[in-house]
Design a protein around this motif. Sequence first.
Motif, PDB file in Angstrom:
ATOM      1  N   TYR A 166       0.821  -1.222   0.000  1.00 40.57           N
ATOM      2  CA  TYR A 166       0.000   0.000   0.000  1.00 40.57           C
ATOM      3  C   TYR A 166       0.853   1.270   0.000  1.00 40.57           C
ATOM      4  O   TYR A 166       0.520   2.252  -0.651  1.00 40.57           O
ATOM      5  N   GLU A 167       1.938   1.224   0.760  1.00 38.20           N
ATOM      6  CA  GLU A 167       2.784   2.416   0.842  1.00 38.20           C
ATOM      7  C   GLU A 167       3.432   2.715  -0.509  1.00 38.20           C
ATOM      8  O   GLU A 167       3.508   3.865  -0.939  1.00 38.20           O
ATOM      9  N   GLU A 168       3.858   1.653  -1.174  1.00 38.16           N
ATOM     10  CA  GLU A 168       4.474   1.837  -2.498  1.00 38.16           C
ATOM     11  C   GLU A 168       3.451   2.379  -3.504  1.00 38.16           C
ATOM     12  O   GLU A 168       3.760   3.270  -4.298  1.00 38.16           O
ATOM     13  N   ILE A 169       2.240   1.826  -3.438  1.00 36.83           N
ATOM     14  CA  ILE A 169       1.183   2.305  -4.356  1.00 36.83           C
ATOM     15  C   ILE A 169       0.911   3.780  -4.076  1.00 36.83           C
ATOM     16  O   ILE A 169       0.744   4.589  -4.987  1.00 36.83           O
ATOM     17  N   ILE A 177      -2.244   6.814   1.806  1.00 38.93           N
ATOM     18  CA  ILE A 177      -2.438   5.367   1.960  1.00 38.93           C
ATOM     19  C   ILE A 177      -3.919   5.033   2.168  1.00 38.93           C
ATOM     20  O   ILE A 177      -4.425   4.048   1.627  1.00 38.93           O
ATOM     21  N   GLY A 178      -4.599   5.852   2.954  1.00 43.65           N
ATOM     22  CA  GLY A 178      -6.024   5.623   3.212  1.00 43.65           C
ATOM     23  C   GLY A 178      -6.830   5.596   1.918  1.00 43.65           C
ATOM     24  O   GLY A 178      -7.666   4.714   1.708  1.00 43.65           O
ATOM     25  N   THR A 179      -6.534   6.560   1.052  1.00 45.34           N
ATOM     26  CA  THR A 179      -7.224   6.631  -0.236  1.00 45.34           C
ATOM     27  C   THR A 179      -6.930   5.385  -1.064  1.00 45.34           C
ATOM     28  O   THR A 179      -7.822   4.826  -1.713  1.00 45.34           O
ATOM     29  N   VAL A 180      -5.653   4.956  -1.019  1.00 38.29           N
ATOM     30  CA  VAL A 180      -5.257   3.765  -1.787  1.00 38.29           C
ATOM     31  C   VAL A 180      -6.037   2.547  -1.315  1.00 38.29           C
ATOM     32  O   VAL A 180      -6.573   1.787  -2.132  1.00 38.29           O
ATOM     33  N   SER A 181      -6.144   2.385   0.019  1.00 42.36           N
ATOM     34  CA  SER A 181      -6.841   1.193   0.506  1.00 42.36           C
ATOM     35  C   SER A 181      -8.321   1.238   0.127  1.00 42.36           C
ATOM     36  O   SER A 181      -8.900   0.203  -0.216  1.00 42.36           O
ATOM     37  N   VAL A 182      -8.909   2.433   0.164  1.00 46.39           N
ATOM     38  CA  VAL A 182     -10.321   2.558  -0.246  1.00 46.39           C
ATOM     39  C   VAL A 182     -10.465   2.213  -1.733  1.00 46.39           C
ATOM     40  O   VAL A 182     -11.375   1.475  -2.133  1.00 46.39           O
ATOM     41  N   LEU A 183      -9.521   2.736  -2.533  1.00 43.78           N
ATOM     42  CA  LEU A 183      -9.572   2.479  -3.981  1.00 43.78           C
ATOM     43  C   LEU A 183      -9.451   0.984  -4.280  1.00 43.78           C
ATOM     44  O   LEU A 183     -10.179   0.453  -5.130  1.00 43.78           O
TER      45      LEU A 183
ATOM     46  N   ARG B  97      -0.335  20.146  -2.141  1.00 41.05           N
ATOM     47  CA  ARG B  97      -0.351  18.839  -2.796  1.00 41.05           C
ATOM     48  C   ARG B  97       0.782  18.695  -3.810  1.00 41.05           C
ATOM     49  O   ARG B  97       1.224  17.601  -4.125  1.00 41.05           O
ATOM     50  N   LEU B  98       1.252  19.834  -4.334  1.00 37.72           N
ATOM     51  CA  LEU B  98       2.333  19.770  -5.321  1.00 37.72           C
ATOM     52  C   LEU B  98       3.713  19.610  -4.678  1.00 37.72           C
ATOM     53  O   LEU B  98       4.690  19.361  -5.369  1.00 37.72           O
ATOM     54  N   THR B  99       3.794  19.762  -3.363  1.00 36.55           N
ATOM     55  CA  THR B  99       5.092  19.553  -2.710  1.00 36.55           C
ATOM     56  C   THR B  99       5.413  18.060  -2.755  1.00 36.55           C
ATOM     57  O   THR B  99       4.515  17.231  -2.952  1.00 36.55           O
ATOM     58  N   GLU B 100       6.696  17.747  -2.515  1.00 37.31           N
ATOM     59  CA  GLU B 100       7.136  16.354  -2.644  1.00 37.31           C
ATOM     60  C   GLU B 100       6.351  15.392  -1.766  1.00 37.31           C
ATOM     61  O   GLU B 100       6.004  14.292  -2.171  1.00 37.31           O
ATOM     62  N   LYS B 101       6.095  15.814  -0.514  1.00 31.61           N
ATOM     63  CA  LYS B 101       5.422  14.906   0.425  1.00 31.61           C
ATOM     64  C   LYS B 101       3.949  15.264   0.608  1.00 31.61           C
ATOM     65  O   LYS B 101       3.311  14.794   1.544  1.00 31.61           O
ATOM     66  N   GLY B 102       3.453  16.098  -0.275  1.00 27.74           N
ATOM     67  CA  GLY B 102       2.098  16.622  -0.127  1.00 27.74           C
ATOM     68  C   GLY B 102       0.992  15.580  -0.204  1.00 27.74           C
ATOM     69  O   GLY B 102      -0.140  15.868   0.145  1.00 27.74           O
ATOM     70  N   TYR B 103       1.319  14.393  -0.675  1.00 29.30           N
ATOM     71  CA  TYR B 103       0.283  13.362  -0.807  1.00 29.30           C
ATOM     72  C   TYR B 103       0.239  12.425   0.396  1.00 29.30           C
ATOM     73  O   TYR B 103      -0.673  11.633   0.540  1.00 29.30           O
ATOM     74  N   LYS B 104       1.264  12.532   1.259  1.00 31.75           N
ATOM     75  CA  LYS B 104       1.414  11.538   2.332  1.00 31.75           C
ATOM     76  C   LYS B 104       0.289  11.583   3.359  1.00 31.75           C
ATOM     77  O   LYS B 104      -0.227  10.556   3.757  1.00 31.75           O
TER      78      LYS B 104
END
Lengths: 204, 250
Positions: A166-169, A177-183, B97-104
Amino acid sequence: MKENAKIFRIILVNKKNFLKIQNLTDEELVEKSLIDSDFFAEIVYRYEKKLFFYLKRLGVCEKDAEELLQEIFLKVYKSLNGFDLKLKFSSWIYRIAHNFAVSSFRKNKETVALDEGIFLEISDKEDLFDEVEKTFEKELVVRVLTKMSLKYREVLLLRFFEDKDYEEISDVLKKPIGTVSVLIKRAKEKFKYLYKEEKTNFNI
Amino acid sequence: MKNLSEKIVEKIKNEKIIPKAKWKFVLKNSFYWILAIVFLVFVSLSVSYFSFLIKKSDFDVSFKLCDYFFCSLMILIPLFWLCVLFAFAVFSFINYRLTEKGYKLNQFLVLGGSGLLALIIGFVVLYSGFSNWMDLQIENSIPAYKEFNLKQKMLWMNPERGFLVGKVVLVNDDFHFEMKDLNNKKWLVDYRNAKVPRNFMAFPNLEVKILGKVVVSHENRFNAFEIRQFACDHCRQKNFFERKMMNNAY
């Protein structure tokens, strides 16, 4: 094709005083490639097949996939300094490939139908389709995948074809990660639903 | 796919392709962070100004007095700032969201956290008097807005219906002060039973809005039920120590 690549690797190994580059990690190779571009050949060698099939599974046609692959590796090389060592290199390179594929879909406006070739190089690890493969024909699965929207197809491919956790995805798709697991959960449900539907049609 | 690794390395060498410098990636990431923070500050300022406008409008009273057009205008102006606020929030989030870690991080957590931070900063800014200063700047640069503000004040010039607005001219004691309304008419205000703002202290030149009743027997006397200050008026007028000194002098 394989022979040429092997010869090239042997030459490279000799050139580097028998340094066993195949034992180097991806991250070490990145550092070395920044100093000597010859090391980048090993990165290309390691990922060309994986990325080629990944692109095809996403729905890029074979011809485009070959062209895209060159662009992807050149982009990767140019961006080597932007690679964050806290990430897995494979996640980073898949992210770049994924972005190229999505851009290509935007240009061409559509994805191509998948063929059974997408089952080549499937990992042996835990696989959603293991059971399915045993019981039903591959063609059915391909038809279902083709029918699925890209956002569901890509998570299924990464999770069950590319063996990403999940983390890699999350790192590949740049989604939490939460969004990935929902997807993934929704994609599985969608897959099951479409599979049943396709199976019925198929039997008729 | 034939000999791709060889092809790529050859191309890199022939075309003398070199990896982009690290500082360019650092700069790009920092740029997005800076924009995200700057827009968050703008969100805070907009929160502050929006609250200021709401506070200033006295909707509970104004709606009893204004006509359809003016009432709509009084709603539209804060609404416009609310849209500006949302636009800044969206820009801030996009840049984050455009930052490197913005999606984490979970995006709802990010939105909630930054929203809360913007609210806190916004209210600190509101009480620091910045919104009042901003309102004055807008008033000075847009004549139509100045006129609108004046009309809004004039809504309160209706003593017969129990609304009075003006400036304190003299503080008689703790329960009485003299004031001049917008038509320069003098009034003696009795506010012993009035609801007043927290820490209210009358002092000359303080602008007040009063809800009350004209004393029938004394035409120039007004019994206040409630005294309201203009939003953050103490910031516009004098600072706390100056007010204290002036009050002691009276």
